[in-house]
Design a protein around this motif. Sequence first.
Motif, PDB file in Angstrom:
ATOM      1  N   ILE A  67       0.780  -1.250   0.127  1.00 41.62           N
ATOM      2  CA  ILE A  67       0.038   0.125  -0.034  1.00 41.62           C
ATOM      3  C   ILE A  67       0.651   1.170  -0.192  1.00 41.62           C
ATOM      4  N   TYR A  68       1.982   1.229   0.827  1.00 47.75           N
ATOM      5  CA  TYR A  68       2.867   2.598   0.700  1.00 47.75           C
ATOM      6  C   TYR A  68       3.405   2.832  -0.546  1.00 47.75           C
ATOM      7  N   VAL A  69       3.733   1.809  -1.399  1.00 47.96           N
ATOM      8  CA  VAL A  69       4.425   2.037  -2.660  1.00 47.96           C
ATOM      9  C   VAL A  69       3.160   2.622  -3.301  1.00 47.96           C
ATOM     10  N   LEU A  70       2.140   2.123  -3.263  1.00 50.80           N
ATOM     11  CA  LEU A  70       1.036   2.361  -4.267  1.00 50.80           C
ATOM     12  C   LEU A  70       0.636   3.730  -4.080  1.00 50.80           C
ATOM     13  N   TYR A  71       0.146   4.195  -2.975  1.00 53.31           N
ATOM     14  CA  TYR A  71      -0.211   5.597  -2.552  1.00 53.31           C
ATOM     15  C   TYR A  71       0.073   6.168  -1.275  1.00 53.31           C
ATOM     16  N   GLY A  72       0.655   5.303  -0.486  1.00 52.10           N
ATOM     17  CA  GLY A  72       0.854   5.870   1.048  1.00 52.10           C
ATOM     18  C   GLY A  72       1.959   6.918   1.013  1.00 52.10           C
ATOM     19  N   TYR A  73       2.866   6.765   0.320  1.00 54.95           N
ATOM     20  CA  TYR A  73       3.920   7.900   0.188  1.00 54.95           C
ATOM     21  C   TYR A  73       3.240   9.006  -0.253  1.00 54.95           C
ATOM     22  N   SER A  74       2.499   9.104  -1.377  1.00 52.31           N
ATOM     23  CA  SER A  74       1.698  10.218  -2.156  1.00 52.31           C
ATOM     24  C   SER A  74       0.790  10.779  -1.110  1.00 52.31           C
ATOM     25  N   MET A  75       0.011  10.063  -0.236  1.00 53.06           N
ATOM     26  CA  MET A  75      -0.926  10.459   0.623  1.00 53.06           C
ATOM     27  C   MET A  75      -0.155  11.236   1.799  1.00 53.06           C
ATOM     28  N   SER A  76       0.982  10.845   2.196  1.00 52.98           N
ATOM     29  CA  SER A  76       1.703  11.450   3.250  1.00 52.98           C
ATOM     30  C   SER A  76       2.468  12.603   2.886  1.00 52.98           C
ATOM     31  N   PHE A  77       3.378  12.683   1.657  1.00 52.64           N
ATOM     32  CA  PHE A  77       4.104  13.629   1.300  1.00 52.64           C
ATOM     33  C   PHE A  77       4.049  14.140  -0.373  1.00 52.64           C
ATOM     34  N   GLY A  78       2.698  13.833  -0.855  1.00 57.56           N
ATOM     35  CA  GLY A  78       2.513  14.245  -1.913  1.00 57.56           C
ATOM     36  C   GLY A  78       2.578  15.847  -2.264  1.00 57.56           C
ATOM     37  N   SER A  79       2.582  16.368  -3.444  1.00 56.13           N
ATOM     38  CA  SER A  79       2.831  17.964  -3.487  1.00 56.13           C
ATOM     39  C   SER A  79       1.503  18.670  -3.361  1.00 56.13           C
ATOM     40  N   SER A  80       0.426  17.685  -3.372  1.00 54.50           N
ATOM     41  CA  SER A  80      -0.754  18.522  -3.111  1.00 54.50           C
ATOM     42  C   SER A  80      -1.151  18.542  -1.433  1.00 54.50           C
ATOM     43  N   ASP A  81      -1.987  19.544  -1.185  1.00 56.06           N
ATOM     44  CA  ASP A  81      -2.623  19.587   0.236  1.00 56.06           C
ATOM     45  C   ASP A  81      -3.848  19.732   0.492  1.00 56.06           C
ATOM     46  N   LEU A  82      -4.814  18.802   0.869  1.00 54.27           N
ATOM     47  CA  LEU A  82      -6.103  18.755   0.787  1.00 54.27           C
ATOM     48  C   LEU A  82      -6.609  19.088   2.250  1.00 54.27           C
ATOM     49  N   GLY A  83      -6.825  20.544   2.557  1.00 56.41           N
ATOM     50  CA  GLY A  83      -7.143  20.810   3.796  1.00 56.41           C
ATOM     51  C   GLY A  83      -6.150  20.714   4.838  1.00 56.41           C
ATOM     52  N   GLY A  84      -4.967  20.579   4.773  1.00 57.82           N
ATOM     53  CA  GLY A  84      -3.855  20.298   5.739  1.00 57.82           C
ATOM     54  C   GLY A  84      -3.879  18.936   6.170  1.00 57.82           C
ATOM     55  N   ILE A  85      -4.962  17.988   5.848  1.00 56.80           N
ATOM     56  CA  ILE A  85      -5.114  16.838   6.644  1.00 56.80           C
ATOM     57  C   ILE A  85      -4.429  15.762   5.714  1.00 56.80           C
ATOM     58  N   ILE A  86      -4.508  15.830   4.444  1.00 53.04           N
ATOM     59  CA  ILE A  86      -3.985  14.864   3.464  1.00 53.04           C
ATOM     60  C   ILE A  86      -3.447  15.224   2.325  1.00 53.04           C
ATOM     61  N   ALA A  87      -2.502  14.637   1.627  1.00 52.29           N
ATOM     62  CA  ALA A  87      -2.273  14.694   0.176  1.00 52.29           C
ATOM     63  C   ALA A  87      -3.004  13.753  -0.859  1.00 52.29           C
ATOM     64  N   SER A  88      -2.940  14.087  -2.063  1.00 57.33           N
ATOM     65  CA  SER A  88      -3.747  13.068  -3.024  1.00 57.33           C
ATOM     66  C   SER A  88      -2.866  11.949  -3.203  1.00 57.33           C
ATOM     67  N   PRO A  89      -3.613  10.819  -3.301  1.00 54.48           N
ATOM     68  CA  PRO A  89      -2.829   9.592  -3.563  1.00 54.48           C
ATOM     69  C   PRO A  89      -2.402   9.686  -4.935  1.00 54.48           C
ATOM     70  N   ALA A  90      -2.926  10.443  -5.961  1.00 56.86           N
ATOM     71  CA  ALA A  90      -2.531  10.207  -7.250  1.00 56.86           C
ATOM     72  C   ALA A  90      -1.442  11.253  -7.542  1.00 56.86           C
ATOM     73  N   ASP A  91      -0.882  11.949  -6.700  1.00 55.63           N
ATOM     74  CA  ASP A  91       0.416  12.801  -6.876  1.00 55.63           C
ATOM     75  C   ASP A  91       1.531  11.979  -7.267  1.00 55.63           C
ATOM     76  N   ASN A  92       1.908  10.859  -6.493  1.00 57.80           N
ATOM     77  CA  ASN A  92       2.955   9.888  -6.756  1.00 57.80           C
ATOM     78  C   ASN A  92       2.511   8.485  -6.787  1.00 57.80           C
ATOM     79  N   PHE A  93       1.500   8.157  -7.394  1.00 57.32           N
ATOM     80  CA  PHE A  93       0.690   6.867  -7.178  1.00 57.32           C
ATOM     81  C   PHE A  93       1.811   5.796  -7.568  1.00 57.32           C
ATOM     82  N   GLY A  94       2.207   4.810  -7.140  1.00 57.48           N
ATOM     83  CA  GLY A  94       3.189   3.890  -7.585  1.00 57.48           C
ATOM     84  C   GLY A  94       4.510   4.347  -7.608  1.00 57.48           C
ATOM     85  N   LEU A  95       4.840   5.478  -6.849  1.00 50.36           N
ATOM     86  CA  LEU A  95       5.858   6.182  -6.643  1.00 50.36           C
ATOM     87  C   LEU A  95       6.398   6.815  -7.851  1.00 50.36           C
ATOM     88  N   ASP A  96       5.314   7.192  -8.776  1.00 54.00           N
ATOM     89  CA  ASP A  96       5.644   7.621  -9.998  1.00 54.00           C
ATOM     90  C   ASP A  96       6.094   9.124  -9.877  1.00 54.00           C
TER      91      ASP A  96
END
Length: 465
Positions: A67-96
């Motif tokens: 899960i972390y490789v798929l979207y966990g890193y993106s949700m934690s450290f992605g470039s977007s910021d969704l209300g200060g709560i989470i980042a988008s899983p699509a930012d770096n999905f699969g560590l792209d």
Amino acid sequence: MSTALMPLAADPPEIDAAATAFVIICSSLVLLMTPALALFYGGMTRAKSVLNMMMMSFGAMGVIGVIYVLYGYSMSFGSSDLGGIIASPADNFGLDGVLGTADGGLPTIVFAGFQLTFAIITVALISGAIADRVKFGTWLVFSGLWVTLAYFPMAHMVWGGGLLSHSADGLAAKLFGTVEDAGEMVAAVAPVDFAGGTVVHINAGVAGLVLALIVGKRLGFGKTAMRPHNVPLVMLGAGLLWFGWFGFNAGSELAADETAGLVWVNTTAATCAAILGWLLVEKIRDGHATSIGAASGVVAGLVAITPACAALSPFGSIVLGAFAGAIAALAVGLKFRFGFDDSLDVVGVHLAAGLWGTIAIGLLATDGGLFYGGGVRLLVVQTVIALVAVLVSGVVTAVIGFALKYTLGWRITDDEETVGIDSAEHAESAYDLVSRGGRMGVTSTGALHDARHHDETSTPEGANA
């Protein structure tokens, strides 16, 4: 095609080889902590449950690693910021988009690997609260849901530029567009969580408490002794956890520098002091100091120093650790006082010591701590972020826990629990006692179990961690 018309390749990022090697080694140490936790927890359970307890850690490794490789890193450290709560899983999905990038000389892919190991160990910690009695499949589903809905948001809020990473004036500006509502008391004071007091230990400790309440007590809790079946295994696990924890704490500096050295010393000093603090409480309260107590003191000290390891002096770390050991030793008895079955004392150790370590930064930090002339501003901030972590983890875990209770179901049957969860869930036993002449019983399904568990007395359970 003319080369003059071809786009110019971007210059490769400049890599700090020493920092890269340091973080890769630290990542490996943190990954080792989860098998070490399996040994630590496994030794504390009864013989008929040890494999399931260890499998809960290894199962978490499988689920969270993917899960972390798929979207966990993106949700934690992605470039977007969704209300200060989470980042988008699509930012770096699969560590792209991660490969070929670096920050401060550290390749982003190395940082992502380091953070993956933190997510794994955090989920595995929760399992100790519900040992002996839950379906393995439900645990795996919970692991995926909880890391997605509780861990990744917390990691983003604290470490990924979200709400809890800002000073009070920065938070006010983020929320309201002004610093006026922050107030002078805590303005410009940023919360401190160097390596995971809120993200890891309070988060996991609260989740353990909520699940223990939702799942319910083991059969015979409070009436039948449920002693650790292999204390040397517990101590081996504690030693390996301590070893891996240097990667956890020192590695969070992301560089082999003086701060990493200070963190190493503080981690050691606090843990040593916590052993003594726990054993002192045991000696005064029970009349003897135990091996389980020493191993538990190790973990309590490590938990408490984790958020504070770069903010304290070595002397302050000794103070922090000594109190952490004593507080956790006292806190493990709360389950008997209040009647909840936290099997291996996740609440007593990770929640109690995690709260102490996070809040005590406001007292003992050399920069801003109350005892160093900094006033109460940092203490207030640390208390607030600790309470926010409790609230977020508690609500999210309750929603997931109840949803799974009424769908997949948490509990194995009473007969399966009596026989042993290893046999019921995995069709295995940890020890071949028949070939050694051990006294065994046979169930109606032909599964073997250790008949000695039916002869246990009503002695209260010893301290576990």
